[in-house]
Design a protein around this motif. Sequence first.
Motif, PDB file in Angstrom:
ATOM      1  N   VAL A 135       0.881  -1.082  -0.058  1.00  0.00           N
ATOM      2  CA  VAL A 135      -0.081   0.198   0.054  1.00  0.00           C
ATOM      3  C   VAL A 135       0.918   1.063  -0.148  1.00  0.00           C
ATOM      4  O   VAL A 135       1.808   1.135   0.644  1.00  0.00           O
ATOM      5  CB  VAL A 135      -0.842  -0.044   1.187  1.00  0.00           C
ATOM      6  CG1 VAL A 135      -0.177  -0.006   2.661  1.00  0.00           C
ATOM      7  CG2 VAL A 135      -1.839   1.220   1.062  1.00  0.00           C
ATOM      8  N   SER A 137       1.192   4.259   1.291  1.00  0.00           N
ATOM      9  CA  SER A 137       0.644   5.248   2.253  1.00  0.00           C
ATOM     10  C   SER A 137       1.178   6.732   2.055  1.00  0.00           C
ATOM     11  O   SER A 137       0.527   7.518   2.454  1.00  0.00           O
ATOM     12  CB  SER A 137       1.013   4.759   3.787  1.00  0.00           C
ATOM     13  OG  SER A 137       2.528   4.721   3.824  1.00  0.00           O
ATOM     14  N   ILE A 140      -0.987   8.294  -0.346  1.00  0.00           N
ATOM     15  CA  ILE A 140      -2.292   8.076   0.229  1.00  0.00           C
ATOM     16  C   ILE A 140      -2.405   9.640   1.224  1.00  0.00           C
ATOM     17  O   ILE A 140      -3.419  10.451   0.917  1.00  0.00           O
ATOM     18  CB  ILE A 140      -2.917   6.893   1.046  1.00  0.00           C
ATOM     19  CG1 ILE A 140      -2.932   5.963   0.104  1.00  0.00           C
ATOM     20  CG2 ILE A 140      -4.003   7.307   1.941  1.00  0.00           C
ATOM     21  CD1 ILE A 140      -3.108   4.531   0.798  1.00  0.00           C
ATOM     22  N   TYR A 160      -1.596   1.478  -6.032  1.00  0.00           N
ATOM     23  CA  TYR A 160      -1.390   1.282  -4.670  1.00  0.00           C
ATOM     24  C   TYR A 160      -1.987   2.263  -3.773  1.00  0.00           C
ATOM     25  O   TYR A 160      -1.827   2.166  -2.360  1.00  0.00           O
ATOM     26  CB  TYR A 160       0.148   1.165  -4.263  1.00  0.00           C
ATOM     27  CG  TYR A 160       0.652  -0.315  -4.699  1.00  0.00           C
ATOM     28  CD1 TYR A 160       0.115  -1.499  -4.264  1.00  0.00           C
ATOM     29  CD2 TYR A 160       1.860  -0.165  -5.569  1.00  0.00           C
ATOM     30  CE1 TYR A 160       0.929  -2.569  -4.606  1.00  0.00           C
ATOM     31  CE2 TYR A 160       2.553  -1.493  -6.147  1.00  0.00           C
ATOM     32  CZ  TYR A 160       2.077  -2.656  -5.294  1.00  0.00           C
ATOM     33  OH  TYR A 160       2.491  -3.840  -5.975  1.00  0.00           O
ATOM     34  N   SER A 161      -2.691   3.133  -4.071  1.00  0.00           N
ATOM     35  CA  SER A 161      -3.542   4.117  -3.252  1.00  0.00           C
ATOM     36  C   SER A 161      -5.010   4.216  -3.204  1.00  0.00           C
ATOM     37  O   SER A 161      -5.595   4.935  -3.072  1.00  0.00           O
ATOM     38  CB  SER A 161      -2.802   5.570  -3.700  1.00  0.00           C
ATOM     39  OG  SER A 161      -3.140   5.871  -4.793  1.00  0.00           O
ATOM     40  N   GLN A 162      -5.494   2.875  -3.860  1.00  0.00           N
ATOM     41  CA  GLN A 162      -6.875   3.045  -4.071  1.00  0.00           C
ATOM     42  C   GLN A 162      -7.300   1.449  -3.631  1.00  0.00           C
ATOM     43  O   GLN A 162      -6.522   0.605  -3.530  1.00  0.00           O
ATOM     44  CB  GLN A 162      -7.447   3.390  -5.272  1.00  0.00           C
ATOM     45  CG  GLN A 162      -6.847   2.532  -6.387  1.00  0.00           C
ATOM     46  CD  GLN A 162      -7.454   3.128  -7.938  1.00  0.00           C
ATOM     47  OE1 GLN A 162      -8.638   3.022  -8.190  1.00  0.00           O
ATOM     48  NE2 GLN A 162      -6.461   3.594  -8.624  1.00  0.00           N
ATOM     49  N   ALA A 166      -5.885   0.330   0.111  1.00  0.00           N
ATOM     50  CA  ALA A 166      -5.889   1.718   0.643  1.00  0.00           C
ATOM     51  C   ALA A 166      -6.883   1.625   1.795  1.00  0.00           C
ATOM     52  O   ALA A 166      -6.844   2.297   2.931  1.00  0.00           O
ATOM     53  CB  ALA A 166      -6.450   2.748  -0.350  1.00  0.00           C
ATOM     54  N   TYR A 169      -5.438   0.392   5.014  1.00  0.00           N
ATOM     55  CA  TYR A 169      -4.479   1.095   5.432  1.00  0.00           C
ATOM     56  C   TYR A 169      -5.394   2.281   6.244  1.00  0.00           C
ATOM     57  O   TYR A 169      -5.109   2.641   7.595  1.00  0.00           O
ATOM     58  CB  TYR A 169      -3.992   1.867   4.532  1.00  0.00           C
ATOM     59  CG  TYR A 169      -2.846   2.999   5.098  1.00  0.00           C
ATOM     60  CD1 TYR A 169      -1.797   3.090   6.080  1.00  0.00           C
ATOM     61  CD2 TYR A 169      -3.312   4.290   4.629  1.00  0.00           C
ATOM     62  CE1 TYR A 169      -1.127   3.969   6.522  1.00  0.00           C
ATOM     63  CE2 TYR A 169      -2.583   5.298   5.315  1.00  0.00           C
ATOM     64  CZ  TYR A 169      -1.734   5.274   5.981  1.00  0.00           C
ATOM     65  OH  TYR A 169      -1.052   6.434   6.620  1.00  0.00           O
ATOM     66  N   LEU A 170      -6.340   2.889   5.632  1.00  0.00           N
ATOM     67  CA  LEU A 170      -7.116   3.895   6.255  1.00  0.00           C
ATOM     68  C   LEU A 170      -8.024   3.385   7.254  1.00  0.00           C
ATOM     69  O   LEU A 170      -8.373   4.395   8.351  1.00  0.00           O
ATOM     70  CB  LEU A 170      -8.236   4.574   5.393  1.00  0.00           C
ATOM     71  CG  LEU A 170      -7.257   5.191   3.908  1.00  0.00           C
ATOM     72  CD1 LEU A 170      -7.982   5.521   2.585  1.00  0.00           C
ATOM     73  CD2 LEU A 170      -6.805   6.632   4.523  1.00  0.00           C
ATOM     74  N   TYR A 190     -11.429  11.239   1.292  1.00  0.00           N
ATOM     75  CA  TYR A 190     -10.788  10.314   0.626  1.00  0.00           C
ATOM     76  C   TYR A 190     -11.069   8.883   0.489  1.00  0.00           C
ATOM     77  O   TYR A 190     -11.272   8.111  -0.545  1.00  0.00           O
ATOM     78  CB  TYR A 190      -9.190  10.298   1.105  1.00  0.00           C
ATOM     79  CG  TYR A 190      -8.473   9.671   0.248  1.00  0.00           C
ATOM     80  CD1 TYR A 190      -7.834   9.974  -0.957  1.00  0.00           C
ATOM     81  CD2 TYR A 190      -7.714   8.195   0.414  1.00  0.00           C
ATOM     82  CE1 TYR A 190      -6.936   9.620  -1.888  1.00  0.00           C
ATOM     83  CE2 TYR A 190      -7.065   7.680  -0.479  1.00  0.00           C
ATOM     84  CZ  TYR A 190      -6.551   8.260  -1.483  1.00  0.00           C
ATOM     85  OH  TYR A 190      -5.603   7.663  -2.502  1.00  0.00           O
ATOM     86  N   VAL A 194     -12.503   6.477  -2.581  1.00  0.00           N
ATOM     87  CA  VAL A 194     -12.047   5.409  -2.714  1.00  0.00           C
ATOM     88  C   VAL A 194     -13.222   4.102  -2.680  1.00  0.00           C
ATOM     89  O   VAL A 194     -13.274   3.333  -3.649  1.00  0.00           O
ATOM     90  CB  VAL A 194     -10.996   4.774  -1.598  1.00  0.00           C
ATOM     91  CG1 VAL A 194     -10.668   3.239  -1.835  1.00  0.00           C
ATOM     92  CG2 VAL A 194      -9.822   5.675  -1.766  1.00  0.00           C
TER      93      VAL A 194
END
Length: 375
Positions: A135, A137, A140, A160-162, A166, A169-170, A190, A194
């Motif tokens: 991911v 990060s 992001i 790697y940010s969706q 994602a 991680y979020l 965000y 996503v």
Amino acid sequence: MKKISLVAIAAFLSATVFFACSKSGGSDGPETAQGFDKTAMLTAYADNLIIPGYTAMQQQLVGLKAASDAFLAAPSGATQATLKQAYTAAHLQYERVAAFQFGPAETALLDIFVNFSGGLDYNFNTSGELTGFSVDSVTIEKNITNGGYNFQDMTRVSFYSQGFPALDYLYFGPNAIDKLNASPVKRKQYINDVLARLKSLADKVAGDWQAYRAGFINNTKTDVGSPIGSMVNQFAYQLDLLKGPRIGWPFGKQSNGMVFASKTEAYFAGISGVLAVENVSSLKKVYTNNGSGKGLSDYLVALGKTQLNTDVIAQFDLVTAKLGAVQDPLSAALTSNPAAVEAAYKEIQKLLTLLKTDVASAAGVQITYMDNDGD
């Protein structure tokens, strides 16, 4: 972060997605399978597994959105725990459709944008390179701070940010609740973006299958791009992903034994093992068409490959059992119980050989992707 070139994208897509169904050219399959109704088999796949699978994914994402809204409205350990259940259910459903990455899913690049694995051409020794089930990060956090992100960008940082990485991680990353409280407006936006992107992709694939279905069930050839050819390729490819980014590569099989625990799938949620078991269990379900008598397994029997079919089913069960013996979180088991991970890895290799070599050969299917993982 380095941007992917058009050449690299073309090479990646050739390794991970397969051509749309075509009625022209190719073979109808080995003559010894005469009498087996391949149209009925493909109809059962479309109507009983593929279309319902994508519909279920849409439904699970609706449930995830509801749990996410509750968490964002009142971030707490309790709402986060409920959210994890919804996240797990949605991610498990994605594993159930992972073998259908052709046709509408290929057009939408679903596997790339929803659950990017990095493909099979990795180098874990490349400093700073995002690989495996990573991911991004850093990107992001920049996206949250600066805005202006575009989830359609064909770059590794975009992939790697969706999607599920994602959200993992979020929702469950370090200090997730504190970070949400510190920057609620932008962070919530965000997360919602996503989720909306993920749902729109699932909706597109599910909707497009309604028109794609007729061509799918009427193409009974086994050449490159045919439904049977694509499904056999996806069996092999999914097993290569299981052997590589899901299990082998985090375990150190391409890094001289150096473990990369954080590159396990859904690392922050700690459900990598559950996802791996669901992935291989779902592959068996697809292989047998849920035991309907109209699966690729039955096609093999019609080809006179009864023993091969028996061996494949037995190996599916053995892999599932060995993976089930590896307790989550897999990221911890890589070092706390390496013997169990190694045992599962070895059985995965055997199943991969059966599917990629023996089943493909028996069905007259050419494996069209390249495996450059080197392990």
